[in-house]
Design a protein around this motif. Structure first.
Motif, PDB file in Angstrom:
ATOM      1  N   ASP A  63       3.085  -0.757   6.737  1.00  0.00           N
ATOM      2  CA  ASP A  63       2.234  -0.971   7.901  1.00  0.00           C
ATOM      3  C   ASP A  63       0.926  -0.203   7.784  1.00  0.00           C
ATOM      4  OD1 ASP A  63       1.955  -2.048  10.698  1.00  0.00           O
ATOM      5  OD2 ASP A  63       1.837   0.099  11.146  1.00  0.00           O
ATOM      6  N   SER A  64       0.982   1.037   7.310  1.00  0.00           N
ATOM      7  CA  SER A  64      -0.234   1.858   7.248  1.00  0.00           C
ATOM      8  C   SER A  64      -1.201   1.349   6.187  1.00  0.00           C
ATOM      9  CB  SER A  64       0.133   3.314   6.949  1.00  0.00           C
ATOM     10  OG  SER A  64       0.794   3.431   5.699  1.00  0.00           O
ATOM     11  N   PHE A  68      -0.008  -6.050   2.669  1.00  0.00           N
ATOM     12  CA  PHE A  68       0.853  -7.234   2.708  1.00  0.00           C
ATOM     13  C   PHE A  68       0.240  -8.360   3.541  1.00  0.00           C
ATOM     14  CE2 PHE A  68       1.988  -4.992   6.540  1.00  0.00           C
ATOM     15  CZ  PHE A  68       2.315  -5.969   7.456  1.00  0.00           C
ATOM     16  N   ARG A  69      -0.639  -7.992   4.486  1.00  0.00           N
ATOM     17  CA  ARG A  69      -1.260  -9.005   5.339  1.00  0.00           C
ATOM     18  C   ARG A  69      -2.220  -9.897   4.562  1.00  0.00           C
ATOM     19  NH1 ARG A  69      -1.455  -4.201   8.481  1.00  0.00           N
ATOM     20  NH2 ARG A  69       0.075  -4.246  10.187  1.00  0.00           N
ATOM     21  N   GLY A  76       5.075 -11.178  -1.647  1.00  0.00           N
ATOM     22  CA  GLY A  76       4.895  -9.826  -1.124  1.00  0.00           C
ATOM     23  C   GLY A  76       4.098  -9.741   0.152  1.00  0.00           C
ATOM     24  N   GLY A  77       3.897 -10.849   0.849  1.00  0.00           N
ATOM     25  CA  GLY A  77       3.126 -10.824   2.083  1.00  0.00           C
ATOM     26  C   GLY A  77       3.933 -11.310   3.268  1.00  0.00           C
ATOM     27  N   PHE A 419       7.933  -3.282  -4.251  1.00  0.00           N
ATOM     28  CA  PHE A 419       7.602  -4.536  -3.587  1.00  0.00           C
ATOM     29  C   PHE A 419       6.105  -4.807  -3.485  1.00  0.00           C
ATOM     30  CE2 PHE A 419      11.994  -4.383  -2.320  1.00  0.00           C
ATOM     31  CZ  PHE A 419      12.369  -5.705  -2.180  1.00  0.00           C
ATOM     32  N   GLU A 420       5.300  -3.757  -3.402  1.00  0.00           N
ATOM     33  CA  GLU A 420       3.861  -3.974  -3.178  1.00  0.00           C
ATOM     34  C   GLU A 420       2.991  -3.664  -4.373  1.00  0.00           C
ATOM     35  OE1 GLU A 420       1.995  -5.089   0.006  1.00  0.00           O
ATOM     36  OE2 GLU A 420       3.865  -6.063  -0.526  1.00  0.00           O
ATOM     37  N   LEU A 421       3.401  -2.734  -5.212  1.00  0.00           N
ATOM     38  CA  LEU A 421       2.600  -2.398  -6.399  1.00  0.00           C
ATOM     39  C   LEU A 421       3.177  -3.023  -7.656  1.00  0.00           C
ATOM     40  CD1 LEU A 421       1.811   1.370  -5.662  1.00  0.00           C
ATOM     41  CD2 LEU A 421       0.524  -0.683  -5.021  1.00  0.00           C
ATOM     42  N   GLY A 422       4.221  -3.774  -7.502  1.00  0.00           N
ATOM     43  CA  GLY A 422       4.853  -4.445  -8.640  1.00  0.00           C
ATOM     44  C   GLY A 422       5.316  -5.834  -8.243  1.00  0.00           C
ATOM     45  N   VAL A 423       6.224  -6.353  -9.031  1.00  0.00           N
ATOM     46  CA  VAL A 423       6.807  -7.666  -8.764  1.00  0.00           C
ATOM     47  C   VAL A 423       8.309  -7.510  -8.871  1.00  0.00           C
ATOM     48  CG1 VAL A 423       6.955 -10.080  -9.468  1.00  0.00           C
ATOM     49  CG2 VAL A 423       4.794  -8.840  -9.727  1.00  0.00           C
TER      50      VAL A 423
END
Length: 424
Positions: A63-64, A68-69, A76-77, A419-423
């Motif tokens: 969130d911070s 993802f938005r 990942g979004g 989840f966010e910096l990888g796959v």
């Protein structure tokens, strides 16, 4: 003269009749439930608290940062932080739960590079989406909610299995520590996501425990079922086979039950791969799909060696490079041999050693997203045992500090990075 208290005449004294010896009554259901809660409650609480702490940090970081938005919901979004947990592989599992399978090898028009086939749901094994579909039918939840329910419930089942194996070797306190390590281990972000790791680890842990307690048919059925969850179950099949043959050779068991277990164990994985090959009209179709659509293939460790010789010198020009995720992955890959040696020094049952070593070698010898290695190695729960036996000597405040700090950090290294910096 007569002795005081005796009589010269009269019948000899007779002993009192013995009461009937009835077998002890089994505890009432409520008492059994109370005992189970007293014994296993701390196990579930330890895992649940540590996992929730890491999960909350993960959600806060998502969130911070807000990245993802900006991403596609499939990659990942999503509109909400928790949507990320159903992306990547989670999207495929939801599609299978909704629509089933249609195995096919479909070329990408004009493609000549690394990816030459369209992605197909047949690459994902059927047990987890089948459980999702079942939960959805019973509860009315959508595929995302059903998938999260299955993952969370089985993560606790896995925790109980890890506790059972470790406590058998090192006692109650070591079992609790091992459960804590399962909650904070690199890659543990996949435990509470629309992923199959929790289901597979639960089956693997209880299958190993069944072997350790000589429940051969149970072990065979659990291993058969694990083969419907992930292709890496072939290592569990091999571990069961070695343990069963050793038991027969050492004359610890009769022949029939171990051999039946060994016979049924591989049928889950073999059956699914055979069905996919039949539907595709190509018996090697599953491997061709993994290679052509995801670039995942057995390469004897060439890709792993490329990463291990690049990351330490700060080079990230290899295939599927993701710097932070890969750096964590390198640390995990180098840690596993150390923990394996420490595990073997404890002389554990053969099933644990074979399962751990073969699982590790299988991951290392496959070309895939290297950053995912922390997730692929997550089911290697026997690695927790030597650490748990060493950490059990710590007092409770020290244990709480160590595992609590790791739980806080896991929100980043086991959740956000994955989840966010990888796959994942």
């Amino acid at each position: 003269m007569t002795t005081v208290g005796t009589s010269q005449a009269g019948p000899a004294p007779t002993s009192a009749p013995e009461p009937d010896l009835a077998p002890p009554a089994s505890p009432a259901p409520r008492e059994r439930l109370r005992r189970a809660a007293a014994h296993y409650g701390p196990v579930l609480a330890t895992y649940g608290v540590l996992k929730f702490v890491g999960f909350a940090v993960f959600m806060y970081l998502l969130d911070s940062a807000g990245d993802f938005r900006e991403k596609h919901p499939r990659f990942g979004g999503g509109a909400h932080t928790w949507d990320v947990l159903g992306s990547w592989d989670g999207w495929w599992y939801q599609q299978i739960a909704l629509h089933g399978y249609d195995p096919a090898l479909e070329p990408v028009p004009g493609a000549t590079g690394l990816i030459t086939l369209k992605g197909n749901s047949a690459a994902f094994f059927p047990l987890y989406p089948a459980l999702m579909r079942m939960v959805s039918e019973v509860t009315g939840l959508g595929p995302y909610g059903a998938g999260m329910t299955v993952s969370v419930v089985f993560s606790f089942v896995a925790a109980l299995g890890i506790y059972a194996v470790t406590a058998r070797l090192g006692g109650h306190r070591a079992g609790l520590v091992a459960v804590g390590l399962w909650a904070v281990w690199p890659g543990s972000g996949a435990e509470w996501a629309v992923y199959s790791e929790s289901v597979y680890t639960a089956l693997a842990a209880w299958a190993c425990y069944a072997v350790m307690t000589r429940r051969w048919l149970t072990a065979g059925v659990l291993t058969f079922t694990a083969g419907l969850a992930r292709p890496t179950a072939v290592t569990l099949v091999a571990a069961l086979a070695v343990a069963g043959l050793l038991a027969v050779w050492r004359r610890q068991e009769g022949i029939r039950r171990p051999l039946i277990a060994v016979a049924i164990a591989p049928l889950g994985a073999v059956g699914y791969l055979g069905w996919v090959g039949y539907r595709m009209g190509d018996w090697g179709g599953y491997n061709k799909l993994q290679d052509g659509a995801w670039a995942h293939k057995f390469d004897y460790g060439r890709h792993t060696l490329d990463v291990l010789t690049s990351v330490p010198v700060g080079h990230f020009d290899y295939l599927f490079a993701m710097p932070l995720e890969d750096t964590i992955g390198v640390g995990v890959v180098l840690l596993v041999p150390v923990l394996t040696v420490l595990l073997m020094r404890l002389r554990p049952p053969a099933v644990l050693v074979v399962y751990t070593v073969l699982s590790y070698l299988m991951v290392m010898a496959t070309q895939q997203y290297f950053g995912n290695v922390s997730r692929y190695l997550l089911p290697l729960f026997p690695l927790f045992i030597p650490l748990a036996l060493a950490m059990r000597r710590l007092k409770w405040p020290s244990l709480a500090t160590v595992l609590g700090t790791a739980a806080l950090a896991s929100g980043s290294y086991a959740g956000y990075v994955l989840f966010e910096l990888g796959v994942p």
